[in-house]
Design an enzyme around this catalytic site. Sequence first.
Site, PDB file in Angstrom:
ATOM      1  N   HIS A 192       0.915  -1.226  -0.097  1.00  0.00           N
ATOM      2  CA  HIS A 192       0.011   0.031   0.034  1.00  0.00           C
ATOM      3  C   HIS A 192       0.821   1.372   0.057  1.00  0.00           C
ATOM      4  O   HIS A 192       2.346   1.157   0.144  1.00  0.00           O
ATOM      5  CB  HIS A 192      -0.990   0.053   1.333  1.00  0.00           C
ATOM      6  N   GLU A 195       1.358   3.721   2.122  1.00  0.00           N
ATOM      7  CA  GLU A 195       2.085   3.917   3.327  1.00  0.00           C
ATOM      8  C   GLU A 195       3.555   3.216   3.272  1.00  0.00           C
ATOM      9  O   GLU A 195       4.376   3.548   3.622  1.00  0.00           O
ATOM     10  CB  GLU A 195       1.157   3.726   4.518  1.00  0.00           C
ATOM     11  N   ARG A 209     -13.840   4.193 -21.194  1.00  0.00           N
ATOM     12  CA  ARG A 209     -13.964   2.466 -21.059  1.00  0.00           C
ATOM     13  C   ARG A 209     -12.822   2.109 -20.400  1.00  0.00           C
ATOM     14  O   ARG A 209     -12.909   1.132 -19.881  1.00  0.00           O
ATOM     15  CB  ARG A 209     -14.092   2.341 -22.633  1.00  0.00           C
ATOM     16  N   THR A 251     -29.720  -2.134 -29.295  1.00  0.00           N
ATOM     17  CA  THR A 251     -28.312  -1.410 -29.830  1.00  0.00           C
ATOM     18  C   THR A 251     -27.495  -2.297 -30.535  1.00  0.00           C
ATOM     19  O   THR A 251     -26.766  -2.021 -31.196  1.00  0.00           O
ATOM     20  CB  THR A 251     -27.642  -0.786 -28.422  1.00  0.00           C
ATOM     21  N   LEU A 280     -17.501  -2.566 -28.294  1.00  0.00           N
ATOM     22  CA  LEU A 280     -17.527  -2.253 -27.155  1.00  0.00           C
ATOM     23  C   LEU A 280     -16.467  -2.278 -26.237  1.00  0.00           C
ATOM     24  O   LEU A 280     -16.143  -2.883 -25.086  1.00  0.00           O
ATOM     25  CB  LEU A 280     -18.598  -2.813 -26.088  1.00  0.00           C
TER      26      LEU A 280
END
Length: 355
Positions: free
Chosen positions: A51, A53, A192, A204, A212
Site C-alpha cells: 500500500h 504508506e 472505457r 443497440t 464495446l
Amino acid sequence: MTIDEKYMCRCLQLARKGEGFVRPNPMVGAIIVHENRIIGEGYHRKFGEPHAEVNAINAVIDPSLLKESTLYVSLEPCTHYGKTPPCTEFIISKKIPRVVIATMDPNPMISGKGIQRMRNAGIEINEGVLEKEAKELNRVFFVNQLCKRPYIILKWAQSSDGYIDIIRSSLAETPPVKISNEITETIVHKFRTQVQGIMVGTNTVIKDNPRLTVRKWFGENPIRIVIDRTCKIPSDAHIFNDEAKTLVFTEYSDYHVKKENVKPVVIDFSENATAQIIKHIYEENIGSVLIEGGNRLLTSFISENLWDEAYIEISSKELKNGIKAPHIEGDKIQIKQYLDSFQIHLKNKISRNFL
C-alpha cells in the site's frame, strides 16, 4: 491553504497514478515529511502489492528520521490482513509520531479502526484534511462500500435538437447517424478504460453491432454486458468475439451462444429487471459500469435513480426527428468544448450525498 492541506494535495496527486491498476482497491497516495521537506513518497501501484504508506516509508533513505516525521496519507491506513499486512502496524513499528489523514475508509472492516489503533499507540492524528477531494477521487470505491452496488455512469451523444439517432430497423438497412467527432470518440474510449464494465441493450447490439472495446486509447477492455431477454442477438455479433468477456442477461437457461468468454445470467424479467441486473453485476465484482444505451436502457436507470454520473455529448448537428434523447436532471459540474461538441458531466445529487 494550510501546510497540512498543501502536503495532502501531493498525496492526492500521487494517488491518481494508481488509476486503473488498483481496483477494486481505492487509489491512495502517501508522503513522509521531515522539517518541511518531503523525504519519502509512495502510492498504491497495483492490486495485491504494498500500500501507499508502506511504499512511502520504504522510500525514506534515512529511516532514523521517521521518528521525527509526519506521515500524510489520503485514506485511513488498514488494520487487517488481506493481500498485504496491516499498514497501521507497520506505521506504529516505525515510531512515526504524527499521521495526517484525508478521510476514513468506508470499508466496515477498517472504518475508524485504523485511526483508533494508531491513537492507542500514542500517535497524534489529524483527520479530515481535504476530505471532500479525497472522497471525490475514490467515489467509485465509496459507492461500492456504502451502497453495495457498482458505480453507474450513463453516456450518450445527441443532436442539438435532442435526438440520439434516426428511426431505423437494422445496421444493414441504415447505418447509425454519426453524432460524435473523432476527439469525442477518443474520449469515450478513454472512459472505457476507467470502468470495469460497459453495458448496452438488445436493440443497440442488433442495430449497431458494437464491439464495446478500447481501440482509441491505451488500457484494458471492460467486461461487456448486454441484455438479450429472448435470444434475439445473432451469435456472430461483435459483442461475442474473443476481444473481451461478455455477460448476458437473459430468461433462457440454455443460451444459444456457448463460448468460454460468454457468461449467460438468467433473471426473472417479470420482476424488477434493473435491480436484478445491478445485483448480479456487483456479485461479479464489477465495481463500475458505463452504460452506453440505447434510449430504453438509459431511461430505465434514470427513472429508478440508479446512476451516479452522466456524460452527454451535444453536437451542433440537427436531426429534426428520430429517437429522442433521454431526459435527465442533476448538478452540471463541468462543460468542455471539443470542436463542435460539448461534453457535459452531470452528478446525481441523491446517490452522492455521502461525499
